[in-house]
Scaffold this active site. Structure first.
Site, PDB file in Angstrom:
ATOM      1  N   ILE A 257     106.841  98.633  39.798  1.00  0.00           N
ATOM      2  CA  ILE A 257     105.253  98.137  39.415  1.00  0.00           C
ATOM      3  C   ILE A 257     104.490  99.098  38.647  1.00  0.00           C
ATOM      4  O   ILE A 257     103.405  99.155  40.212  1.00  0.00           O
ATOM      5  CB  ILE A 257     105.717  97.086  40.025  1.00  0.00           C
ATOM      6  CG1 ILE A 257     107.092  96.146  39.777  1.00  0.00           C
ATOM      7  CG2 ILE A 257     104.891  95.616  39.484  1.00  0.00           C
ATOM      8  CD1 ILE A 257     106.932  95.096  41.628  1.00  0.00           C
ATOM      9  N   PRO A 258     104.465  99.465  38.510  1.00  0.00           N
ATOM     10  CA  PRO A 258     103.005 100.367  37.674  1.00  0.00           C
ATOM     11  C   PRO A 258     101.698  99.334  37.526  1.00  0.00           C
ATOM     12  O   PRO A 258     100.840  99.984  36.304  1.00  0.00           O
ATOM     13  CB  PRO A 258     103.772 100.620  36.359  1.00  0.00           C
ATOM     14  CG  PRO A 258     104.673  99.613  35.364  1.00  0.00           C
ATOM     15  CD  PRO A 258     104.965  99.360  36.570  1.00  0.00           C
ATOM     16  N   CYS A 259     101.336  99.441  38.279  1.00  0.00           N
ATOM     17  CA  CYS A 259      99.856  98.749  38.723  1.00  0.00           C
ATOM     18  C   CYS A 259      98.383  99.724  38.517  1.00  0.00           C
ATOM     19  O   CYS A 259      97.313  99.100  38.114  1.00  0.00           O
ATOM     20  CB  CYS A 259      99.675  98.091  39.938  1.00  0.00           C
ATOM     21  SG  CYS A 259      99.600  99.045  41.719  1.00  0.00           S
ATOM     22  N   HIS A 260      99.135 101.318  38.631  1.00  0.00           N
ATOM     23  CA  HIS A 260      98.065 102.101  38.420  1.00  0.00           C
ATOM     24  C   HIS A 260      98.036 102.060  37.255  1.00  0.00           C
ATOM     25  O   HIS A 260      97.258 102.666  36.377  1.00  0.00           O
ATOM     26  CB  HIS A 260      98.622 103.090  39.000  1.00  0.00           C
ATOM     27  CG  HIS A 260      99.416 103.772  38.210  1.00  0.00           C
ATOM     28  ND1 HIS A 260     100.961 103.451  38.941  1.00  0.00           N
ATOM     29  CD2 HIS A 260      99.946 104.558  37.284  1.00  0.00           C
ATOM     30  CE1 HIS A 260     101.921 104.052  38.112  1.00  0.00           C
ATOM     31  NE2 HIS A 260     101.204 104.620  37.105  1.00  0.00           N
ATOM     32  N   ARG A 261      98.470 101.604  35.593  1.00  0.00           N
ATOM     33  CA  ARG A 261      98.511 101.761  34.767  1.00  0.00           C
ATOM     34  C   ARG A 261      97.575 100.171  33.683  1.00  0.00           C
ATOM     35  O   ARG A 261      97.145 100.373  32.994  1.00  0.00           O
ATOM     36  CB  ARG A 261     100.239 101.622  33.798  1.00  0.00           C
ATOM     37  CG  ARG A 261     100.367 102.353  33.960  1.00  0.00           C
ATOM     38  CD  ARG A 261     102.380 102.327  33.707  1.00  0.00           C
ATOM     39  NE  ARG A 261     103.157 103.876  33.960  1.00  0.00           N
ATOM     40  CZ  ARG A 261     104.211 104.327  34.397  1.00  0.00           C
ATOM     41  NH1 ARG A 261     104.851 102.263  33.341  1.00  0.00           N
ATOM     42  NH2 ARG A 261     105.133 104.863  34.976  1.00  0.00           N
TER      43      ARG A 261
END
Length: 177
Positions: free
Chosen positions: A135-139
């Site tokens: 779940i790419p929260c860094h994006r």
């Protein structure tokens, strides 16, 4: 529930699962023993020492490759978010649609979730993300494209490294307005 700690180019990661669904993930850390201890305390069981099989083995292989620059959107990895609040699940669903090399703003995520004035709530959901990278929260970036707060080990430096691996342009750059 089972957990495995494995090495990547950025450091040790941990992945927890039930059946074929991932329930938790820890971004790279420099101390694998500390990571094992944290997951053992959290899950109540020590990480497994044997390699996982099937879908979980494929997920570990894909994560290693992704962090080495062989990009994969990782959307095919099944997740178990049964213990996560519904609003957070909706935010995570939206975030998973953002592929490598792309970013989205907190406000944009809030609007897509039907809560346009809830950018701060999106930020709280990102801070509680149990499965970062997949779940790419860094994006997710601030409106000014700056790299504000990131709760993973290494903080903003980790976020910046992950975006660089994904060959993302435009983050951390000032905007005209």
């Amino acid at each position: 529930m089972a957990t495995v700690v494995f090495d990547t180019e950025l450091g040790a990661c941990a992945l927890s699962w039930v059946g074929d669904a991932v329930t938790g993930f820890a971004l790279p850390e420099s101390d694998p023993e500390q990571l094992r201890a944290r997951f053992a305390e959290r899950d109540g069981t020590p990480p497994v020492t044997e390699a996982p099989a099937g879908a979980i083995a494929a997920a570990v292989t894909a994560i290693r490759a992704h962090l080495a620059g062989e990009l994969d959107d990782l959307r095919w990895i099944a997740l178990d978010l049964s213990g996560v609040p519904q609003f957070h699940r909706e935010i995570y669903r939206i975030i998973r649609e953002v592929g490598p090399g792309r970013t989205i703003g907190y406000g944009e995520v809030a609007a897509l979730a039907g809560a346009p004035r809830s950018a701060q709530a999106v930020g709280r959901a990102m801070g509680r993300n149990p499965i970062p990278l997949i779940i790419p929260c860094h994006r997710v970036l601030a409106a000014d494209h700056a790299l504000h707060g990131f709760s993973a080990p290494g903080g903003i430096d980790t976020k910046q490294r992950m975006l660089a691996i994904e060959r993302t342009s435009g983050f951390g750059e000032p905007t005209l307005f």
